[in-house]
Design a protein around this motif. Sequence first.
Motif, short mmCIF file in Angstrom:
data_model
loop_
_atom_site.label_atom_id
_atom_site.label_comp_id
_atom_site.label_asym_id
_atom_site.label_seq_id
_atom_site.Cartn_x
_atom_site.Cartn_y
_atom_site.Cartn_z
N ASP A 1 10.52 0.42 -8.39
CA ASP A 1 10.23 0.15 -6.99
C ASP A 1 9.65 -1.27 -6.87
O ASP A 1 9.50 -1.98 -7.87
N ASP A 2 9.32 -1.68 -5.64
CA ASP A 2 8.86 -3.05 -5.44
C ASP A 2 7.55 -3.33 -6.17
O ASP A 2 7.28 -4.45 -6.60
N ARG A 3 6.73 -2.29 -6.36
CA ARG A 3 5.47 -2.48 -7.08
C ARG A 3 5.72 -2.83 -8.54
O ARG A 3 5.01 -3.65 -9.12
N ASP A 4 6.75 -2.23 -9.13
CA ASP A 4 7.07 -2.54 -10.53
C ASP A 4 7.54 -3.98 -10.68
O ASP A 4 7.17 -4.68 -11.63
N TRP A 5 8.36 -4.44 -9.74
CA TRP A 5 8.82 -5.83 -9.80
C TRP A 5 7.64 -6.79 -9.62
O TRP A 5 7.59 -7.83 -10.26
N LEU A 6 6.69 -6.40 -8.77
CA LEU A 6 5.51 -7.23 -8.57
C LEU A 6 4.65 -7.28 -9.82
O LEU A 6 4.08 -8.34 -10.16
N VAL A 7 4.57 -6.17 -10.55
CA VAL A 7 3.84 -6.14 -11.83
C VAL A 7 4.46 -7.12 -12.81
O VAL A 7 3.76 -7.93 -13.44
N LEU A 8 5.78 -7.10 -12.94
CA LEU A 8 6.46 -8.01 -13.86
C LEU A 8 6.28 -9.46 -13.44
O LEU A 8 6.01 -10.33 -14.27
N GLN A 9 6.42 -9.73 -12.16
CA GLN A 9 6.28 -11.10 -11.66
C GLN A 9 4.88 -11.64 -11.92
O GLN A 9 4.70 -12.75 -12.42
N THR A 10 3.87 -10.85 -11.61
CA THR A 10 2.48 -11.29 -11.76
C THR A 10 2.12 -11.49 -13.22
O THR A 10 1.49 -12.49 -13.58
N LEU A 11 2.50 -10.56 -14.07
CA LEU A 11 2.18 -10.69 -15.49
C LEU A 11 2.90 -11.87 -16.12
O LEU A 11 2.34 -12.57 -16.99
N PHE A 12 4.10 -12.15 -15.66
CA PHE A 12 4.85 -13.28 -16.20
C PHE A 12 4.15 -14.60 -15.87
O PHE A 12 4.10 -15.52 -16.70
N TYR A 13 3.59 -14.70 -14.66
CA TYR A 13 2.91 -15.94 -14.27
C TYR A 13 1.52 -16.04 -14.90
O TYR A 13 1.08 -17.13 -15.27
N GLU A 14 0.83 -14.92 -15.06
CA GLU A 14 -0.54 -14.94 -15.57
C GLU A 14 -0.59 -14.95 -17.09
O GLU A 14 -1.53 -15.49 -17.69
N LYS A 15 0.38 -14.30 -17.74
CA LYS A 15 0.42 -14.18 -19.22
C LYS A 15 -0.85 -13.54 -19.79
O LYS A 15 -1.23 -13.81 -20.92
N ASN A 16 -1.48 -12.70 -18.98
CA ASN A 16 -2.73 -12.08 -19.41
C ASN A 16 -2.91 -10.75 -18.66
O ASN A 16 -2.84 -10.72 -17.43
N ILE A 17 -3.13 -9.66 -19.41
CA ILE A 17 -3.24 -8.34 -18.82
C ILE A 17 -4.41 -8.26 -17.84
O ILE A 17 -4.29 -7.75 -16.72
N THR A 18 -5.56 -8.78 -18.26
CA THR A 18 -6.76 -8.70 -17.43
C THR A 18 -6.58 -9.46 -16.11
O THR A 18 -6.88 -8.94 -15.03
N LYS A 19 -6.09 -10.69 -16.20
CA LYS A 19 -5.91 -11.50 -14.99
C LYS A 19 -4.87 -10.88 -14.06
O LYS A 19 -5.04 -10.87 -12.84
N ALA A 20 -3.78 -10.37 -14.66
CA ALA A 20 -2.73 -9.76 -13.84
C ALA A 20 -3.25 -8.51 -13.14
O ALA A 20 -2.97 -8.28 -11.96
#
Length: 290
Positions: free
Chosen positions: A2-21
């Motif tokens: 769903d759109d939340r999953d795509w947002l998870v991938l997008q955010t983690l890709f930009y942040e490169k950090n679990i905590t920050k994402a």
Amino acid sequence: MDDRDWLVLQTLFYEKNITKAANKLYISQPALTNRLKQIEKEFGVQIVNRGRRGVQFTPQGEYLAKCADHMLLKLQHIKENVLNMENKITGTLRLGVSTFFTDYKLPGLLKLFKDEYPNIEFKVTTGWSNDIIHLAYNQDVHVAFIKGDYSWKGGKKLLFEEPIYIASTEKIALKDLPELPRIDYHTDQNLRTVVDNWWAENYTKPPLVSIDVDKAGTSKNMMANGLGYAILPGMLLNDLKDIYKIALRTKDGQPIIRKTWMVFHEESLQLNIVRAFVEFIERIDLEKIK
């Protein structure tokens, strides 16, 4: 997915950090990790590797993360079109706005529009004009406000024309400028090129930059306190009294003007929310907005 999953991938890709994402997504780290595992299970591939320096995306994960930008934008367009079918002025208006316009015009402008259309929400991205125009090209925003002249084949409206001034608290002569302290500031490449070209046409010596700051507003305040001269757009100086100003001019004596534009894709006017906003901008007096 769903759109939340795509947002998870997008955010983690930009942040490169679990905590920050996780913080950016307003979810817990275990929830984010669990969501990643579910996505990996769905596609049958490993998406990230975890290490001391954060997360590293696998080739498959990087591909999916890059698809996220497209998928989220596509989902946004779908939502906009569905809302548009109701023939109501509602939804989220995506704006790209130059830094200067954000500081001096945007808050009052959005308030007036919100007063007329209370069901509107805004997503605003700010930055230098050369970055904002790219957002408009890529249709990442519905409407962009930019300063300077850029190539654009879509809808376009001139909002302001303002001179560029040499400003100081004391009267100065142009011939003395290379010897006087200048308060410089970071700005978009368009304005930087205009000022640099004017200087090169008139002087053989570089400017004497005594203070270098991050924003035009900071430069203005330092100039107003007598710390040197600054080269600033006219609108920025409107609230100052007892300031000596010299307009920049071309070799043939014409004032050098900086323009502010509203740009948008013509097809986006099919969306009620965009059409209402563009028509709103066209009928109000922006000069009176503070």
